[in-house]
Design a protein around this motif. Sequence first.
Motif, PDB file in Angstrom:
ATOM      1  N   GLY A 243       0.836  -1.198   0.000  1.00 20.65           N
ATOM      2  CA  GLY A 243       0.000   0.000   0.000  1.00 20.65           C
ATOM      3  C   GLY A 243       0.862   1.235   0.000  1.00 20.65           C
ATOM      4  O   GLY A 243       1.986   1.229  -0.516  1.00 20.65           O
ATOM      5  N   ASP A 244       0.340   2.316   0.577  1.00 18.30           N
ATOM      6  CA  ASP A 244       1.109   3.551   0.594  1.00 18.30           C
ATOM      7  C   ASP A 244       1.199   4.075   2.024  1.00 18.30           C
ATOM      8  O   ASP A 244       0.317   3.853   2.851  1.00 18.30           O
ATOM      9  CB  ASP A 244       0.495   4.601  -0.330  1.00 18.30           C
ATOM     10  N   LEU A 245       2.303   4.772   2.296  1.00 18.14           N
ATOM     11  CA  LEU A 245       2.566   5.310   3.621  1.00 18.14           C
ATOM     12  C   LEU A 245       3.201   6.674   3.444  1.00 18.14           C
ATOM     13  O   LEU A 245       4.102   6.841   2.611  1.00 18.14           O
ATOM     14  CB  LEU A 245       3.512   4.372   4.372  1.00 18.14           C
ATOM     15  N   THR A 246       2.740   7.658   4.205  1.00 22.06           N
ATOM     16  CA  THR A 246       3.286   9.012   4.147  1.00 22.06           C
ATOM     17  C   THR A 246       3.733   9.410   5.546  1.00 22.06           C
ATOM     18  O   THR A 246       2.948   9.307   6.498  1.00 22.06           O
ATOM     19  CB  THR A 246       2.235  10.007   3.624  1.00 22.06           C
ATOM     20  N   LEU A 247       4.985   9.870   5.667  1.00 25.90           N
ATOM     21  CA  LEU A 247       5.566  10.133   6.981  1.00 25.90           C
ATOM     22  C   LEU A 247       6.331  11.445   7.013  1.00 25.90           C
ATOM     23  O   LEU A 247       7.091  11.748   6.084  1.00 25.90           O
ATOM     24  CB  LEU A 247       6.545   9.008   7.357  1.00 25.90           C
ATOM     25  N   ASN A 248       6.155  12.197   8.097  1.00 27.05           N
ATOM     26  CA  ASN A 248       7.032  13.329   8.384  1.00 27.05           C
ATOM     27  C   ASN A 248       8.377  12.813   8.892  1.00 27.05           C
ATOM     28  O   ASN A 248       8.426  11.861   9.680  1.00 27.05           O
ATOM     29  CB  ASN A 248       6.438  14.221   9.479  1.00 27.05           C
ATOM     30  N   ILE A 249       9.459  13.484   8.473  1.00 28.54           N
ATOM     31  CA  ILE A 249      10.786  13.148   8.978  1.00 28.54           C
ATOM     32  C   ILE A 249      11.410  14.413   9.565  1.00 28.54           C
ATOM     33  O   ILE A 249      11.860  15.311   8.842  1.00 28.54           O
ATOM     34  CB  ILE A 249      11.691  12.565   7.871  1.00 28.54           C
ATOM     35  N   GLY A 250      11.375  14.495  10.875  1.00 29.03           N
ATOM     36  CA  GLY A 250      11.927  15.635  11.600  1.00 29.03           C
ATOM     37  C   GLY A 250      12.199  15.227  13.033  1.00 29.03           C
ATOM     38  O   GLY A 250      12.147  14.038  13.382  1.00 29.03           O
ATOM     39  N   ARG A 251      12.467  16.207  13.895  1.00 29.36           N
ATOM     40  CA  ARG A 251      12.731  15.919  15.293  1.00 29.36           C
ATOM     41  C   ARG A 251      11.545  16.253  16.190  1.00 29.36           C
ATOM     42  O   ARG A 251      11.519  15.885  17.358  1.00 29.36           O
ATOM     43  CB  ARG A 251      13.961  16.714  15.769  1.00 29.36           C
ATOM     44  N   GLY A 252      10.590  17.007  15.654  1.00 24.03           N
ATOM     45  CA  GLY A 252       9.449  17.385  16.462  1.00 24.03           C
ATOM     46  C   GLY A 252       9.768  18.450  17.486  1.00 24.03           C
ATOM     47  O   GLY A 252       9.023  18.639  18.443  1.00 24.03           O
TER      48      GLY A 252
END
Length: 323
Positions: A243-252
């Motif tokens: 399927g598909d997955l969307t993710l933020n990549i940061g430190r928060g």
Amino acid sequence: MTWLITGGAGYIGAHVARSMAGAGEEVVVLDDLSAAVPERLPAGVPLVEGSTLDGARLREVCAQYGVTGVVHLAARKQVAESVADPTRYYRENVGGLATLLDAMTGAGVKRLLFSSSAAVYGNPDVDLITEDTPCAPVNPYGETKLAGEWLVRAAGRAHGISTVCLRYFNVAGAAAPELADTGVFNIVPMVFDRLTRDEAPRIFGDDYPTPDGTCVRDYIHVADLAEAHLAAARRLAEGTRPGDLTLNIGRGEGVSVRELITVIGEVTGDRRAPVVEARRPGDAPRAVGSAERAARELGWRARRDVREMVRSAWEGWRLHHRR
């Protein structure tokens, strides 16, 4: 798995290539060399010169190396340039992706990791940006990244391709001095450049509704970003959750421009006061992302702090700017 990394000899791409190859993944790099340093690549990683706009070249590489997954990083990424030349950005960022997807479909490649950007969000008025925050990009670069996500998901549904889209926040640092960013487009090298020329750093606006009046951003070490790519690629390789997955990549975590310049002064020993100039159009007061979904889905969290980003970037700057 054999992974094709497009744009793999660039600043971020070389970190991804080293991380994946160092972890035992089979990797081949395709790069048009427009912003590349081939010497960044580790020994044993093949480098093929070519563009994602060249469908024949992509099909040739997929066949020659038995490619089974793609990490797509090749793209133009300067906001101001995208405003000045939007057709080039749509042609290369979206058109190149479409050509790549056609080549993947023809070769039966069923896994794609797409390099997206927090620029897809635009300037949302929220304390913490999640993957569910509405996307409203404010420049052609961000538009091409959002259109790229749409295209990736549509092709995934149509052709059974499992996809992951990683939305990066502000990338800085270097895993080794020779891998450092050689461009002067982001805030850390921009401040280094000013100091090297014996000029004070600049702050664009100090009257924003933030604790110290300067813009607040989420910074991610490029080595942490590379590790996120490795984790996402392995998630795709498992093949157990298509399927598909969307993710933020940061430190928060938010860091203001003034706070960042203070850290740069401490690391470099040049603590001169910054000069304040007028706001730049389009700058959001705050852009900090939640990385909780990446932690849940990939078992990944950023490990390096802002001081480590600045310290490693400064070592790289000194290597590449010895004068």
